[in-house]
Design a protein around this motif. Structure first.
Motif, PDB file in Angstrom:
ATOM      1  N   GLY A 122       0.809  -1.219   0.000  1.00 15.12           N
ATOM      2  CA  GLY A 122       0.000   0.000   0.000  1.00 15.12           C
ATOM      3  C   GLY A 122       0.840   1.265   0.000  1.00 15.12           C
ATOM      4  O   GLY A 122       0.355   2.351  -0.302  1.00 15.12           O
ATOM      5  N   HIS A 123       2.120   1.099   0.332  1.00 15.80           N
ATOM      6  CA  HIS A 123       3.004   2.268   0.384  1.00 15.80           C
ATOM      7  C   HIS A 123       3.952   2.345  -0.809  1.00 15.80           C
ATOM      8  O   HIS A 123       4.927   3.095  -0.800  1.00 15.80           O
ATOM      9  N   ILE A 124       3.634   1.594  -1.845  1.00 18.15           N
ATOM     10  CA  ILE A 124       4.333   1.798  -3.121  1.00 18.15           C
ATOM     11  C   ILE A 124       3.884   3.156  -3.654  1.00 18.15           C
ATOM     12  O   ILE A 124       2.689   3.463  -3.674  1.00 18.15           O
ATOM     13  N   PRO A 146      -0.016  13.239   0.835  1.00 19.35           N
ATOM     14  CA  PRO A 146       0.783  12.781   1.980  1.00 19.35           C
ATOM     15  C   PRO A 146       0.153  11.561   2.646  1.00 19.35           C
ATOM     16  O   PRO A 146      -1.068  11.415   2.666  1.00 19.35           O
ATOM     17  N   CYS A 147       0.989  10.686   3.171  1.00 20.18           N
ATOM     18  CA  CYS A 147       0.533   9.445   3.789  1.00 20.18           C
ATOM     19  C   CYS A 147       1.020   9.386   5.231  1.00 20.18           C
ATOM     20  O   CYS A 147       2.063   9.951   5.559  1.00 20.18           O
ATOM     21  N   GLY A 148       0.288   8.674   6.069  1.00 20.82           N
ATOM     22  CA  GLY A 148       0.662   8.509   7.473  1.00 20.82           C
ATOM     23  C   GLY A 148       2.025   7.869   7.653  1.00 20.82           C
ATOM     24  O   GLY A 148       2.647   8.002   8.703  1.00 20.82           O
ATOM     25  N   CYS A 149       2.519   7.167   6.622  1.00 15.38           N
ATOM     26  CA  CYS A 149       3.819   6.490   6.722  1.00 15.38           C
ATOM     27  C   CYS A 149       4.968   7.475   6.593  1.00 15.38           C
ATOM     28  O   CYS A 149       6.129   7.105   6.786  1.00 15.38           O
ATOM     29  N   GLY A 150       4.665   8.728   6.245  1.00 10.88           N
ATOM     30  CA  GLY A 150       5.723   9.723   6.110  1.00 10.88           C
ATOM     31  C   GLY A 150       6.081  10.019   4.664  1.00 10.88           C
ATOM     32  O   GLY A 150       6.773  10.992   4.376  1.00 10.88           O
ATOM     33  N   GLY A 200       2.157  10.190  -1.985  1.00 11.19           N
ATOM     34  CA  GLY A 200       1.770   9.534  -3.227  1.00 11.19           C
ATOM     35  C   GLY A 200       1.673   8.028  -3.141  1.00 11.19           C
ATOM     36  O   GLY A 200       1.671   7.340  -4.158  1.00 11.19           O
ATOM     37  N   CYS A 201       1.599   7.470  -1.924  1.00  6.30           N
ATOM     38  CA  CYS A 201       1.426   6.025  -1.766  1.00  6.30           C
ATOM     39  C   CYS A 201       0.117   5.609  -2.447  1.00  6.30           C
ATOM     40  O   CYS A 201      -0.874   6.339  -2.395  1.00  6.30           O
ATOM     41  N   VAL A 202       0.115   4.414  -3.021  1.00  6.21           N
ATOM     42  CA  VAL A 202      -1.084   3.953  -3.736  1.00  6.21           C
ATOM     43  C   VAL A 202      -2.298   3.973  -2.817  1.00  6.21           C
ATOM     44  O   VAL A 202      -3.416   4.261  -3.253  1.00  6.21           O
TER      45      VAL A 202
HETATM   46 ZN   LIG Z   1       2.419   5.436   2.779  1.00  5.03          ZN
END
Ligand SMILES: [Zn+2]
Length: 318
Positions: A167-169, A177-181, A184-186
């Motif tokens: 999911g973070h590709i 922005p994504c919670g993973c830092g 553009g994560c899928v």
């Molecule tokens: Zn992510």
């Protein structure tokens, strides 16, 4: 000597908002099923208690002698060997707690802790859409996007257990922005949450479900056109991800699961166009590379969790 008991294992899925567990035999038949009533908001002790009582309940019904082991699927980044969740948005209160060790002590049985999407991928391999292959990738499309990679019939975990966080590709450089830092994560462009967010930004509604956005996309109106655009963007992002996976693995099967699958008529064509455009491996292997819907739905994680004790070595500490 063969034991005289009917062997079974117990799979427990700690996904979503509460837990479900099932006792499943070696042939994949579900013998008993149960679901918990504790809300995860009740915290760690309550959830641990619920896990123990669900598993003990199943074991009491079927007999402790036949129990081969227990597999637990949990959302988050797992340290497989330790049986610990390092990071989880859904279960922050379980982070860095020795879940596997605690359960083994309290239950006196062999326990394996696995990422929920890895468990779902293994479930599809054992009893679902992946039965005929040994190598597959599963993407679970939900509020986020989970991933599981099966190679040679086994879960690919990497050296800690954190492989397959698909999911973070990144499919959109400098995207949302994504919670993973990252950005553009899928999962920020193709999850159910992303579809709802896009619908809000396009002023189609404040909190539309992906089903509502799907229904809207079938309307011949301005609003329908906007909704179709959302599915095009979602499909392209997913297709980009699949193209990278196909280029990386050259596996025969890529599965999608989750509540958005009914919208395949809308996101499927742009997804497949993106795969074609971005993956030479796909173009060269089209007749033997399949992109399909998973078949076990919510049950996949339960099957996969229950399958783990049959195929994994017992850790030295067990
Ligand atoms: Zn992510």
């Amino acid at each position: 000597m063969m034991p005289l008991v009917n062997e079974y294992s117990i799979g427990l899925d700690l996904g979503g908002t509460n837990l479900r567990a099932a006792a499943i035999d070696r042939s994949g038949a579900i013998l008993e099923k149960t679901s918990g009533s504790t809300q995860f908001s009740a915290g760690r002790q309550a959830v641990m208690e619920e896990m123990v009582s669900s598993i003990s309940g199943l074991r009491a019904k079927l007999g402790a002698a036949g129990l081969a082991g227990i597999g637990i699927g949990v959302p988050g980044f797992i340290v497989f060997k330790e049986g610990v969740i390092r990071n989880s948005n859904n279960l922050p209160f379980l982070e860095n707690f020795p879940i596997r060790q605690e359960l083994q002590q309290r239950l006196g049985s062999f326990v394996i802790l696995e990422n929920d999407a890895n468990a779902a991928a293994l479930g599809e391999k054992w009893m679902g859409a992946g039965r005929e292959v040994d190598d597959l990738v599963l993407l679970t499309l939900g509020t986020g996007i989970g991933g599981g990679i099966i190679a040679g019939g086994r879960v690919v975990r990497g050296h800690n257990g954190m492989a397959g966080e698909l999911g973070h590709i990144v499919t959109v450089p400098n995207g949302n922005p994504c919670g993973c830092g990252s950005q553009g994560c899928v999962e920020k462009h193709a999850s159910a949450t992303a579809v709802t967010a896009m619908a809000r930004l396009m002023q189609l509604g404040e909190n539309l479900s992906s089903k509502e956005v799907h229904d809207l996309a079938h309307e011949k109106s301005q609003r329908g056109a906007k909704a179709r655009e959302i599915w095009r963007v979602m499909g392209e992002s997913l297709g980009c991800t699949l193209a990278m996976l196909i280029n990386t693995f050259n596996f025969p099967l890529y599965l999608l699961s989750g509540g958005m699958l009914p919208a395949w008529d809308l996101f499927g064509p742009p997804m497949m166009q993106a795969v074609e455009r971005q993956s030479a491996t796909y173009r060269l292997t089209k007749d033997t590379t399949r992109i399909e819907q998973a078949t076990l739905g919510n049950e996949a994680g339960l099957y996969g969790a229950a399958y783990l004790p049959w195929i994994e070595d017992r850790p030295a500490t067990a």
